[in-house]
Scaffold this active site. Structure first.
Site, PDB file in Angstrom:
ATOM      1  N   ASP A  78      -1.542   6.463   6.668  1.00  0.00           N
ATOM      2  CA  ASP A  78      -2.590   5.533   6.247  1.00  0.00           C
ATOM      3  C   ASP A  78      -2.786   4.517   7.378  1.00  0.00           C
ATOM      4  O   ASP A  78      -1.920   3.693   7.630  1.00  0.00           O
ATOM      5  CB  ASP A  78      -2.126   4.846   4.950  1.00  0.00           C
ATOM      6  CG  ASP A  78      -3.100   3.764   4.465  1.00  0.00           C
ATOM      7  OD1 ASP A  78      -4.118   3.514   5.139  1.00  0.00           O
ATOM      8  OD2 ASP A  78      -2.817   3.174   3.400  1.00  0.00           O
TER       9      ASP A  78
ATOM     10  N   TRP B  43       0.830  -1.208   0.000  1.00  0.00           N
ATOM     11  CA  TRP B  43       0.000   0.000   0.000  1.00  0.00           C
ATOM     12  C   TRP B  43       0.861   1.252   0.000  1.00  0.00           C
ATOM     13  O   TRP B  43       0.534   2.237  -0.666  1.00  0.00           O
ATOM     14  CB  TRP B  43      -0.981  -0.009   1.172  1.00  0.00           C
ATOM     15  CG  TRP B  43      -1.918  -1.164   1.070  1.00  0.00           C
ATOM     16  CD1 TRP B  43      -1.969  -2.261   1.882  1.00  0.00           C
ATOM     17  CD2 TRP B  43      -2.907  -1.380   0.048  1.00  0.00           C
ATOM     18  NE1 TRP B  43      -2.931  -3.137   1.438  1.00  0.00           N
ATOM     19  CE2 TRP B  43      -3.526  -2.623   0.323  1.00  0.00           C
ATOM     20  CE3 TRP B  43      -3.331  -0.652  -1.058  1.00  0.00           C
ATOM     21  CZ2 TRP B  43      -4.541  -3.146  -0.481  1.00  0.00           C
ATOM     22  CZ3 TRP B  43      -4.345  -1.165  -1.851  1.00  0.00           C
ATOM     23  CH2 TRP B  43      -4.939  -2.399  -1.564  1.00  0.00           C
TER      24      TRP B  43
ATOM     25  N   LYS C  84     -11.810  -2.527   7.135  1.00  0.00           N
ATOM     26  CA  LYS C  84     -10.983  -3.411   7.963  1.00  0.00           C
ATOM     27  C   LYS C  84     -11.345  -3.304   9.438  1.00  0.00           C
ATOM     28  O   LYS C  84     -11.633  -4.299  10.069  1.00  0.00           O
ATOM     29  CB  LYS C  84      -9.513  -3.112   7.732  1.00  0.00           C
ATOM     30  CG  LYS C  84      -9.026  -3.752   6.441  1.00  0.00           C
ATOM     31  CD  LYS C  84      -8.137  -2.927   5.619  1.00  0.00           C
ATOM     32  CE  LYS C  84      -7.992  -3.559   4.237  1.00  0.00           C
ATOM     33  NZ  LYS C  84      -7.265  -2.706   3.320  1.00  0.00           N
TER      34      LYS C  84
HETATM   35  C1  LIG Z   1      -6.751  -2.181   2.289  1.00  0.00           C
HETATM   36  C2  LIG Z   1      -5.771  -1.087   2.379  1.00  0.00           C
HETATM   37  C3  LIG Z   1      -5.768  -0.037   1.455  1.00  0.00           C
HETATM   38  C4  LIG Z   1      -6.701   0.012   0.268  1.00  0.00           C
HETATM   39  O1  LIG Z   1      -7.944   0.364   0.673  1.00  0.00           O
HETATM   40  P1  LIG Z   1      -9.126   0.661  -0.387  1.00  0.00           P
HETATM   41  O2  LIG Z   1     -10.189   1.174   0.511  1.00  0.00           O
HETATM   42  O3  LIG Z   1      -9.440  -0.660  -1.036  1.00  0.00           O
HETATM   43  O4  LIG Z   1      -8.638   1.645  -1.364  1.00  0.00           O
HETATM   44  C5  LIG Z   1      -4.849   0.979   1.629  1.00  0.00           C
HETATM   45  N1  LIG Z   1      -3.988   0.964   2.652  1.00  0.00           N
HETATM   46  C6  LIG Z   1      -3.964  -0.023   3.564  1.00  0.00           C
HETATM   47  C7  LIG Z   1      -2.974   0.015   4.678  1.00  0.00           C
HETATM   48  C8  LIG Z   1      -4.852  -1.083   3.445  1.00  0.00           C
HETATM   49  O5  LIG Z   1      -4.830  -2.076   4.347  1.00  0.00           O
END
Ligand SMILES: *Cc1c(COP(=O)(O)O)cnc(C)c1O
Length: 360
Positions: free
Chosen positions: A172, A102, A196
């Site tokens: 993030d 990511w 998540k």
């Molecule tokens: C799953 C994830 C993403 C992507 O998320 P989307 O909502 O599918 O764009 C980005 N960063 C991290 C750390 C993730 O676990």
């Protein structure tokens, strides 16, 4: 399956049963409105109380200071990979730390807009540890520093961030928001896809310091300016109404069980149980060996044999332990044990690992 399983999916992931039950109860007629939340105008009073309630609970849970705005956006965490540079790159320079898939995607997107320096990376070792960061490598004229708090695929997480010397730190937190106590003041911006550790896919939570909202690059589309969504209080256009409602139920549920400090204790216990059984086994190996780098949310592990991994996954599924396959970059297995994974699910997985270890 006639019963619910223990779902170790990395995302969309498990939700608290109490939240699903409440949503089911309220499905046909939300609090006497005579309609489902899905059918409601986002401009109605009753919906306003839902989105306000979601923000209020999140602010309480994370102790978000008044000078931070909370936004409920769409486009996933992946859209933030573009919104961050579009809104924060004034000098056309940003510093990134690459700790996984990511982060790599965030870097690639930022490179479309300016000069991106990868200050540290553990890519050469398949991201199986966190890289050492030399704080002198941050550029004095960088607009911001970007990091990923928890690396969902590889199973590392930061316990302590490098000193970014007053530069805005953008993080993030898609896969570990609300899993442990943090101080929001340490960050310029936090973002997280909901699927998540918050609620269903389709909502992205952004927590942004007020002073960072004004600027955006001239070419920035209206919908990609933070200011648009701050001015519109997440209602510039139709927000993901039902997803925000489920997120609210999730926040309230977390508050009811003692908030982030309480869930952090449970999360630490769940992760410790899993790491202990894996570390004590000769058959299994964790992708991340440095204990201080390990995630308490995502735990990738494997045996030395692809066939045995396949057998593990098939046998586990028969026991109601599902979605345990690892990402293709690590192979093997990955147990995602988000806030909503009950301790009983982890206990059952630990017992299964012990049994599989004995028999193979
Ligand atoms: C799953 C994830 C993403 C992507 O998320 P989307 O909502 O599918 O764009 C980005 N960063 C991290 C750390 C993730 O676990």
């Amino acid at each position: 399956m006639s019963e619910r399983v223990y779902n170790f999916s990395a995302g969309p992931g498990v939700l608290p049963e109490a939240v699903l039950k409440k949503a089911a109860e309220q499905m046909m007629n939300y609090e006497g409105s005579g309609m489902s939340v899905m059918e409601m105008s986002h401009r109605s009073k009753v919906y306003q109380s839902i989105i306000d309630g979601a923000e209020k609970s999140l602010r309480e849970l994370m102790n978000i200071p008044a000078n931070y705005k909370v936004l409920f956006l769409q486009g996933g965490a992946s859209l933030q990979f573009a919104m961050v540079p579009l809104n924060f790159m004034k000098n056309n320079k940003a510093d990134y730390i690459n700790t996984g898939e990511w982060s790599t995607k965030a870097i690639k997107e930022a490179q479309r807009y300016g000069d991106v320096k990868v200050v540290a990376s553990s890519e050469a070792e398949v991201f199986n540890h966190l890289p050492v960061v030399n704080e002198n490598d941050f550029r004095a004229d960088a607009d911001y520093v970007h990091m990923t708090s928890n690396n969902t695929i590889f199973g590392t997480s930061w316990k302590k961030y490098p000193n970014v010397k007053g530069k805005p730190l953008v993080v993030d937190m898609s896969s570990d928001i609300l899993s442990k106590v943090i101080d929001v003041n340490d960050y310029a911006m936090i973002y997280a896809g909901a699927q998540k550790n918050i609620g269903p896919a389709g909502v992205t939570v952004v927590i942004i310091r007020e002073d960072l909202v004004e600027y955006s690059r001239p070419e920035t589309p209206t919908m990609l300016k933070y200011k648009t969504h701050v001015d519109g209080a997440s209602m510039f256009n139709t927000p993901p109404t039902y997803g925000i409602y489920i997120a609210k139920l999730g926040f309230e549920y977390l508050q009811s069980i003692g908030g982030v400090p309480a869930i952090e204790k449970i999360n630490n216990r769940k992760a410790a149980m899993l790491y202990e059984v894996l570390d004590n086994s000769k058959l299994f190996k964790c992708h991340v060996q440095n204990k201080e780098d390990r995630s308490i949310m995502n735990i990738p592990f494997r045996t030395a044999s692809d066939d045995l991994d396949k057998k593990f996954l098939a046998d586990a599924a028969k026991e109601g332990l599902v979605t345990l396959s690892g990402h293709k970059k690590t192979g093997g297995m990955r147990a995602s044990i988000y806030n909503a994974m009950p301790i009983e699910g982890v206990e059952k997985l630990v017992a299964f690992i012990k049994k599989f270890d004995k028999e193979n």
